[in-house]
Design an enzyme around this catalytic site. Structure first.
Site, mmCIF file in Angstrom:
data_model
loop_
_atom_site.group_PDB
_atom_site.id
_atom_site.type_symbol
_atom_site.label_atom_id
_atom_site.label_comp_id
_atom_site.label_asym_id
_atom_site.label_seq_id
_atom_site.Cartn_x
_atom_site.Cartn_y
_atom_site.Cartn_z
ATOM 1 N N CYS A 2 0.740 -1.224 -0.051
ATOM 2 C CA CYS A 2 0.001 -0.091 -0.226
ATOM 3 C C CYS A 2 0.826 1.319 -0.048
ATOM 4 C CB CYS A 2 -0.912 0.043 1.275
ATOM 5 S SG CYS A 2 -2.387 -1.145 0.915
ATOM 6 N N LEU A 50 -2.881 -2.320 -1.886
ATOM 7 C CA LEU A 50 -2.615 -3.938 -1.841
ATOM 8 C C LEU A 50 -3.469 -4.482 -1.203
ATOM 9 C CD1 LEU A 50 -0.830 -5.921 -3.549
ATOM 10 C CD2 LEU A 50 0.778 -5.552 -1.427
ATOM 11 N N ALA A 51 -4.374 -5.310 -1.558
ATOM 12 C CA ALA A 51 -5.737 -6.196 -0.832
ATOM 13 C C ALA A 51 -4.862 -7.185 0.035
ATOM 14 C CB ALA A 51 -6.554 -6.344 -1.706
ATOM 15 N N ILE A 52 -4.884 -7.331 1.187
ATOM 16 C CA ILE A 52 -4.276 -8.291 1.884
ATOM 17 C C ILE A 52 -5.625 -8.854 2.904
ATOM 18 C CG2 ILE A 52 -2.889 -9.106 3.663
ATOM 19 C CD1 ILE A 52 -1.338 -8.262 1.310
ATOM 20 N N ASN A 73 -1.458 2.027 5.533
ATOM 21 C CA ASN A 73 -0.455 1.196 4.783
ATOM 22 C C ASN A 73 -0.186 0.405 6.022
ATOM 23 O OD1 ASN A 73 1.269 -0.228 3.602
ATOM 24 N ND2 ASN A 73 3.006 1.455 3.846
ATOM 25 N N GLY A 74 -0.304 -0.968 5.778
ATOM 26 C CA GLY A 74 0.266 -1.954 6.705
ATOM 27 C C GLY A 74 -0.753 -2.938 7.099
ATOM 28 N N GLU A 75 -0.825 -3.568 8.280
ATOM 29 C CA GLU A 75 -1.481 -4.510 8.561
ATOM 30 C C GLU A 75 -1.748 -4.589 10.230
ATOM 31 O OE1 GLU A 75 -2.572 -9.394 7.981
ATOM 32 O OE2 GLU A 75 -1.081 -8.417 6.786
#
Length: 301
Positions: A2, A50-52, A73-75
């Site tokens: 992302c 960016l799909a996670i 951005n991140g998780e």
């Protein structure tokens, strides 16, 4: 991966659409799965996705939920546990994303929500009640966050190259930072970058920008607490370390896409790969490693 973008007009003017788009498009490779923008009175947010987690359109960003807006951005690896905790407190959710969990966590705990996150992140969150942009970076610098003041604008982004599209940005080399890197091998030892007047938000720090006063302050939110646990025997300490490492790998395997392990052949990445395999022998994960025809360096075996 992302990519995030934020730009603020210090003259309280509307942000030109082509400017926020250019700043976001220049890092389109960070987010091939979607993009979006949010326009406030004197600021704008951009996002490349960016799909996670939750691959549906529900994960589109910038996300506006529960009175707040975020580009992230991140998780957040423990988003499931936090979601259940917040549901028990009476909150309802519209998506299955970890992004929405951040928004609800901020709504309930305020800035203290950061201490409850297990993950890697850099985000800009618009709080319309306080009229601030609340910006946060994870504890250990895992996700990038840069900022600069340029002409009539204050800008933030995942990469420095995003600032280069601004007509008033004049890149100049930071000689001190360059010397530290080339002569001493030092990098990220302070908040300076290779460019003058471009800075990196330190890990475990937050930046709060007041949209009306156009003042901003940076404070440290992460304060580690060390417990030496001297009473543990070597056997007990080994078991505790094994449990913590296994638990850390397990929670980081949460994903709606294939998980990749960067396998260097060293003890740490090999151990992580082995634990991932033990946790889910038939799971969706792969190893990314360096391969050579010269058997002295090849690590496939």
């Amino acid at each position: 991966m992302c990519g995030i973008t934020a730009i603020i007009s210090k003259k309280n003017a509307a942000i030109a659409t082509d400017l926020i788009q250019s700043m976001t498009d220049i890092i389109d490779y960070r987010g091939p799965d979607g993009y979006g923008y949010y326009f406030g009175n004197n600021f704008a947010l951009g996002h490349r996705r960016l799909a996670i987690i939750d691959l549906s359109a529900d994960g589109h960003q910038p996300m506006n939920r529960h009175g707040y807006t975020i580009t992230f951005n991140g998780e957040i690896f423990n988003y499931i546990e936090l979601k259940e905790q917040l549901k028990a407190l009476g909150y309802q959710f519209e998506t299955d994303t970890d992004t929405e969990v951040i928004l609800v966590a901020y709504k309930h705990w305020g800035q203290d929500c950061q201490n409850r996150f297990i993950g890697m992140w850099a985000f800009v969150l618009f709080d319309p009640v306080k009229d601030i942009l609340f910006c946060s970076r994870d504890r250990f610098y895992q996700k990038p966050f840069h900022y600069t003041s340029c002409g009539e604008h204050f800008m933030m982004g995942s990469e420095i190259k995003q600032f280069t599209v601004h007509p008033s940005f004049e890149p100049s080399l930071n000689l001190n930072t360059t010397f530290d890197f080339l002569e001493r091998g030092l990098l990220n030892h302070d908040n300076n970058t290779f460019f003058n007047n471009v800075y990196s938000l330190d890990g475990g720090n937050q930046l709060v920008y007041h949209l009306q006063r156009h003042e901003w302050e940076i404070t440290k939110w992460y304060h580690p607490i060390y417990d030496e646990l001297r009473h543990l025997s070597f056997h007990d300490a080994t078991n505790m370390y094994r449990f913590l490492l296994k638990d850390s790998v397990k929670i980081r395997m949460r994903s709606d896409v294939t998980v990749g392990v960067a396998l260097s052949g060293g003890l740490d990445s090999s151990g992580i790969t082995g634990i991932a395999h033990d946790l889910d022998k038939d799971g969706m994960y792969s190893a990314i490693t360096a391969c050579y025809d010269d058997q002295r360096y090849d690590e496939r075996y």
